[in-house]
Each structure stands twice: as C-alpha cells, then as structure tokens.
Scaffold this active site. Sequence first.
Site, mmCIF file in Angstrom:
data_model
loop_
_atom_site.group_PDB
_atom_site.id
_atom_site.type_symbol
_atom_site.label_atom_id
_atom_site.label_comp_id
_atom_site.label_asym_id
_atom_site.label_seq_id
_atom_site.Cartn_x
_atom_site.Cartn_y
_atom_site.Cartn_z
ATOM 1 N N ASP A 139 0.812 -1.215 0.000
ATOM 2 C CA ASP A 139 0.000 0.000 0.000
ATOM 3 C C ASP A 139 0.846 1.266 0.000
ATOM 4 O OD1 ASP A 139 -1.966 -1.868 0.223
ATOM 5 O OD2 ASP A 139 -3.002 -0.927 1.894
ATOM 6 N N SER A 150 -4.504 -8.457 7.781
ATOM 7 C CA SER A 150 -3.957 -7.135 8.021
ATOM 8 C C SER A 150 -3.308 -7.205 9.394
ATOM 9 C CB SER A 150 -5.061 -6.073 7.998
ATOM 10 O OG SER A 150 -4.548 -4.822 8.400
#
Length: 403
Positions: A16, A177
């Site tokens: 990301d 995550s």
Amino acid sequence: MSTIKKVVLAYSGGLDTSIILKWLTIQYNCEVITCTADLGQEEELDGLEQKALSTGASKAYVDDLQEEFARDFVFPMLRAGAVYEGRYLLGTSIARPCIAKRLVEIAQAEGAQAISHGATGKGNDQVRFELTAMALAPQLQVIAPWREWTMQSRTELLAFATEHGIPMGASKASLYSIDRNLLHCSFEGGELEDPWNEPAEASHCTTTPIALAPNQPEVVEIDFEKGDPVAINGVRLSPAALMKQLNTIAGKHGVGRINMVENRFVGMKSRGVYETPAGTVLQLARRDLEGLTMDREVMHLRDSLIQRYAECVYYGFWYAPEREALQALMDKAAETVTGTVRVSLCKGHVQTLGRKSPFSLYDANLATFEKDTVYNQADATGFIRLQGLRLKAWKKQREAGSK
C-alpha cells in the site's frame, strides 16, 4: 493541489505505502519524503531507505522510536489502566499518535505542506493520524489516498505497481492485516471476518499456543515506581527493554491472547485477534499493587474514568485537552503505586502470588481474624444503622404508596 510541493508519507515499505509513494508523485506532482517508525515491530527495516528512494522518495527517514513509544505513550496509558470495551489493551491505537507526531516533526523540519498515510476510509487509523496532525500542526494538510483514488482491490494495486515498476518482492501477500509493535500484535481479515470462525494458528506470532506452552509455571517479580514498571527479577531495564523481555517471557507461556469483536469509532463492528503478552502481565500486576497502595475513593474515582480515557486513546484524541486532564489525575493517583509484585505465568494465565510496597495501606492488625486491640467491632453497629436510614425511609414510602 498546486499548494502542495512537499509531502511526508508514513511508509512501511509494503504494497500500500509503496504504491501511495508513487501515486503521490504522479497525482500531486510533488516531492515525497518517507518516514518509517521502528516501534518494535521486528520487521526487516534494512533496505527500506533504498527502496523508498528507488520508488521516488527524495529523502527517507528510518527512525528508532522504541524508547519514546514505550516511555511517553505506552507507560502513561498503562498508568491509567486503560482498557477499551473491557478487553482491548489498545496496542494499535497508542502507536498512531507516536507515528503521527514524528510525521509532523519531519514535515516541519523539511518545510512540507502535507503529510500522508495509508489508512483506509473504513478504519480507526485515519482518524488517529489526522486528529494528531490537527492538534500538533493544524496548518498541515493531510492526504489520504484511500479516500481519493479509484483503486479498490489488491489486484488493481498490483497492476499499478507493475505498470510503474514498483518492486514488490518484499511485499508478500498476507491473509491478514497485521500491526505489530512493542505492546502488541494484531490480526484482522481472512477467516477472522466471520466472527464464528476459530482463529487459525497463523493469526498469532508472539505467543506460544496453549497446548505447546510449558507445563511448569514461571515466577516473575516486577518492580514498579509511581505506576511504571522499572525492573524484572530485580534487574532495572529501560522501558523498551523491559517490554521486550517481558514479551518474550510471557509469550513463551501463551499469555495475552484475545479474540474479540469491538466497536470501531467510525461506526462498524470489527473482529480481531490481539496478542499483548507484556501488557497483559503489567496490567494485572499493576492493578494488584494498586489494591495494596491506592486509597479506596481515589481508586473508585479513577476507575470511573478509565473507559473515558480509553476512548480518548481509541478514538485518536491523545493530544486532546480532555486526555491531558485525565492523565494528570491518573498520574496523581499512581504516585503511591510503588513496590514489587510476584506473578506466576502458566498456560496462558497470570496469577498474582504476592505483593509488597513501602506505601502499603494494608494493616494486618486491622484485617486479622485473630484477637486485636485496635478495632472495636461494636463500632460497626452505628455505622450500619446510619447506612440503613435511607433504606428504611424508602421501604416505608413504598408501603404507604401501595395502600
């Protein structure tokens, strides 16, 4: 956009933030400086500076903030006994103001107009990063790419990386995550998105599975001064070193695993798995020492404010006046929380064996069941009668009203 010439990005080197780095240079046509904060995540930080520079950063900071994080963020929160919704020890929540503070410091030193982060529009972290920036440097703008760009899936992110030659070798796909620091390791996503599913063993990294933990308990002594842990088994350690050592000891015994559904600040429920080995032991041990040293009414007043304090941390209001005011009360209450607690760790459990303090309020002569000369038991009669006056009046009124 034309007013933004330089941005400081919170950078982990993962998929990301690597894409965000390149996207910022394209979308805003600006200079990007990266900031990587080492909070004890034990991830490989070597090479991150070069990776950031090769992806388009003009400068890359890789800062060891472990001592600052433990001393100025984790320990004040522990002194307050903060627990969110009765279970969560706020490991991710308390890390964000520490990271955001460093982002602001770098932005001010480098003359940047904005900071940027990789938090999504669904989570709590976006709020924590941005409220911290507003409190410390309200003139800075904040860029949140996940709320701006059109990419919505990992496939699209990978396609962007391929198109722009962003090296992804170190960014392995993960089912979860994950966020890790000195205080905890958290897991979300994967099978955890169904609250009924049992967490897979892959959703743990710092605690031994209970079945594989040692069968014999380990006894540990922890020294506290004014609510802060300062030594383990008689050896004084820095805040970060103490957290690391206790994480290893408690993690070996499977201590600190939590599997819960919580209420995010943005309004949705979220299921996560947390490992907080050292934090779990310190929370219990400090609480037990408080029972010995803290005045009853001070403790009860402090306890009534713990949830409010925890919400300040969870919601991102670390640098808000209400948290600072609450901290002053918490620290005042902790002034006498000095002493030693002896605990036993075994198969995921923490049990207090003993506690002692130079500020102990415990009087064996008062508490004994044996004969004493300091307490007249007959005094309790008047005390109880006075306590019962309002109950008698309430009962009398109810009986009269029912006729």
